[in-house]
Design a protein around this motif. Structure first.
Motif, PDB file in Angstrom:
ATOM      1  N   UNK A  43       0.802  -1.211   0.042  1.00  0.00           N
ATOM      2  CA  UNK A  43      -0.054  -0.057   0.075  1.00  0.00           C
ATOM      3  C   UNK A  43       0.824   1.442  -0.004  1.00  0.00           C
ATOM      4  N   UNK A  44       1.853   1.224   0.927  1.00  0.00           N
ATOM      5  CA  UNK A  44       2.679   2.557   1.064  1.00  0.00           C
ATOM      6  C   UNK A  44       3.868   2.622   0.066  1.00  0.00           C
ATOM      7  N   UNK A  45       4.424   1.481  -0.265  1.00  0.00           N
ATOM      8  CA  UNK A  45       5.603   1.696  -1.163  1.00  0.00           C
ATOM      9  C   UNK A  45       5.359   1.239  -2.576  1.00  0.00           C
ATOM     10  N   UNK A  46       3.976   0.660  -2.486  1.00  0.00           N
ATOM     11  CA  UNK A  46       3.594   0.414  -4.075  1.00  0.00           C
ATOM     12  C   UNK A  46       4.406  -0.890  -4.691  1.00  0.00           C
ATOM     13  N   UNK A  47       4.923  -1.693  -3.758  1.00  0.00           N
ATOM     14  CA  UNK A  47       5.515  -3.003  -4.012  1.00  0.00           C
ATOM     15  C   UNK A  47       4.581  -3.885  -4.532  1.00  0.00           C
ATOM     16  N   UNK A  48       5.111  -4.813  -5.532  1.00  0.00           N
ATOM     17  CA  UNK A  48       4.270  -5.952  -5.980  1.00  0.00           C
ATOM     18  C   UNK A  48       4.843  -7.300  -5.307  1.00  0.00           C
ATOM     19  N   UNK A  49       4.086  -7.541  -4.252  1.00  0.00           N
ATOM     20  CA  UNK A  49       4.278  -8.670  -3.278  1.00  0.00           C
ATOM     21  C   UNK A  49       3.393  -9.830  -3.500  1.00  0.00           C
ATOM     22  N   UNK A  50       3.708 -10.716  -4.406  1.00  0.00           N
ATOM     23  CA  UNK A  50       2.668 -11.783  -4.540  1.00  0.00           C
ATOM     24  C   UNK A  50       2.083 -12.416  -3.510  1.00  0.00           C
ATOM     25  N   UNK A  51       0.825 -12.976  -3.290  1.00  0.00           N
ATOM     26  CA  UNK A  51       0.341 -13.552  -2.223  1.00  0.00           C
ATOM     27  C   UNK A  51       1.208 -14.845  -1.913  1.00  0.00           C
ATOM     28  N   UNK A  52       1.796 -15.627  -2.852  1.00  0.00           N
ATOM     29  CA  UNK A  52       2.586 -16.575  -2.495  1.00  0.00           C
ATOM     30  C   UNK A  52       3.805 -16.455  -1.630  1.00  0.00           C
ATOM     31  N   UNK A  53       4.478 -15.222  -1.898  1.00  0.00           N
ATOM     32  CA  UNK A  53       5.744 -14.588  -1.259  1.00  0.00           C
ATOM     33  C   UNK A  53       5.112 -14.390   0.224  1.00  0.00           C
ATOM     34  N   UNK A  54       3.682 -13.755   0.417  1.00  0.00           N
ATOM     35  CA  UNK A  54       3.488 -13.574   1.781  1.00  0.00           C
ATOM     36  C   UNK A  54       3.267 -15.000   2.637  1.00  0.00           C
ATOM     37  N   UNK A  55       2.805 -15.619   1.839  1.00  0.00           N
ATOM     38  CA  UNK A  55       2.621 -17.045   2.556  1.00  0.00           C
ATOM     39  C   UNK A  55       4.141 -17.761   2.961  1.00  0.00           C
ATOM     40  N   UNK A  56       4.982 -17.744   1.893  1.00  0.00           N
ATOM     41  CA  UNK A  56       6.254 -18.185   2.292  1.00  0.00           C
ATOM     42  C   UNK A  56       6.835 -17.523   3.578  1.00  0.00           C
ATOM     43  N   UNK A  57       6.682 -15.991   3.383  1.00  0.00           N
ATOM     44  CA  UNK A  57       7.486 -15.304   4.494  1.00  0.00           C
ATOM     45  C   UNK A  57       6.918 -15.861   5.694  1.00  0.00           C
ATOM     46  N   UNK A  58       5.504 -15.923   5.910  1.00  0.00           N
ATOM     47  CA  UNK A  58       4.819 -16.396   7.041  1.00  0.00           C
ATOM     48  C   UNK A  58       5.226 -17.770   7.394  1.00  0.00           C
ATOM     49  N   UNK A  59       5.459 -18.551   6.557  1.00  0.00           N
ATOM     50  CA  UNK A  59       5.844 -19.981   6.835  1.00  0.00           C
ATOM     51  C   UNK A  59       7.381 -19.831   7.572  1.00  0.00           C
ATOM     52  N   UNK A  60       8.342 -19.136   6.737  1.00  0.00           N
ATOM     53  CA  UNK A  60       9.795 -19.036   7.288  1.00  0.00           C
ATOM     54  C   UNK A  60       9.614 -18.456   8.885  1.00  0.00           C
ATOM     55  N   UNK A  61       8.785 -17.342   9.007  1.00  0.00           N
ATOM     56  CA  UNK A  61       8.663 -16.654  10.520  1.00  0.00           C
ATOM     57  C   UNK A  61       7.970 -17.803  11.379  1.00  0.00           C
ATOM     58  N   UNK A  62       6.863 -18.471  10.862  1.00  0.00           N
ATOM     59  CA  UNK A  62       6.670 -19.695  11.689  1.00  0.00           C
ATOM     60  C   UNK A  62       7.841 -20.771  12.345  1.00  0.00           C
ATOM     61  N   UNK A  63       8.711 -21.207  11.381  1.00  0.00           N
ATOM     62  CA  UNK A  63       9.531 -22.031  11.682  1.00  0.00           C
ATOM     63  C   UNK A  63      10.657 -21.491  12.570  1.00  0.00           C
ATOM     64  N   UNK A  64      11.169 -20.299  12.032  1.00  0.00           N
ATOM     65  CA  UNK A  64      12.028 -19.570  12.945  1.00  0.00           C
ATOM     66  C   UNK A  64      11.748 -19.240  14.234  1.00  0.00           C
ATOM     67  N   UNK A  65      10.409 -18.653  14.496  1.00  0.00           N
ATOM     68  CA  UNK A  65       9.929 -18.395  15.632  1.00  0.00           C
ATOM     69  C   UNK A  65       9.725 -19.333  16.448  1.00  0.00           C
ATOM     70  N   UNK A  66       9.139 -20.512  16.108  1.00  0.00           N
ATOM     71  CA  UNK A  66       8.975 -21.740  16.865  1.00  0.00           C
ATOM     72  C   UNK A  66      10.110 -22.291  17.391  1.00  0.00           C
TER      73      UNK A  66
END
Length: 146
Positions: A43-66
């Motif tokens: 929204x603020x930087x106008x970046x094209x962040x595909x939904x798949x990238x968001x899903x992958x980033x959330x998976x990475x965070x889940x694994x690392x924080x776990x």
């Protein structure tokens, strides 16, 4: 925030840091922060962040924080940084032991997190720090096939 360049010369467009106590709910909270962070980058930087990238980033965070909550006493810190080409997820914890991905074993139950992170990230770096360790994973913003 003043744009800064990453190691490959791409300017950092957004950066945010978070602290978690390691209790119940911190993993879901970390995933939520990633989703909000990437929504704001769109929204603020106008970046094209595909939904798949968001899903992958959330998976990475889940694994690392776990892993950090499971194996390290004390707080967990997370930093998110985005450029025009990638998102970097950094997790710090107080355990100085540097984990290693295990060899593939289809009969093993659990302990596949680092294998998953290595498979879906562009770069994974684990560094021992004066206190604990720093785990940094980079995910490209380009849409990747499922």
């Amino acid at each position: 925030m003043e744009p800064q360049a990453d190691g490959e010369g791409c300017p950092t467009l957004r950066r945010a840091g978070y602290a978690f106590g390691g209790g119940n709910g911190c993993i879901a909270e970390a995933r939520d922060h990633v989703g909000d962070f990437l929504t704001r980058a769109r929204a603020e930087q106008g970046l094209n962040v595909p939904p798949r990238t968001t899903e992958l980033a959330q998976l990475v965070v889940s694994e690392l924080v776990t892993n950090a909550c499971k194996y390290a006493p004390g707080p967990v810190l997370m930093e998110l940084e985005i450029t025009t080409t990638e998102i970097e997820v950094v997790v710090w914890d107080s355990d100085p032991n540097v984990p290693a991905a295990r060899t593939f074993d289809p009969d093993r139950i659990g302990q596949h997190g680092l294998e998953i992170v290595k498979a879906i990230t562009h770069t994974l770096e684990i560094q021992r720090q004066a206190v604990g360790k720093r785990v940094a994973a980079r995910i490209t913003l380009q849409d990747t096939p499922p």
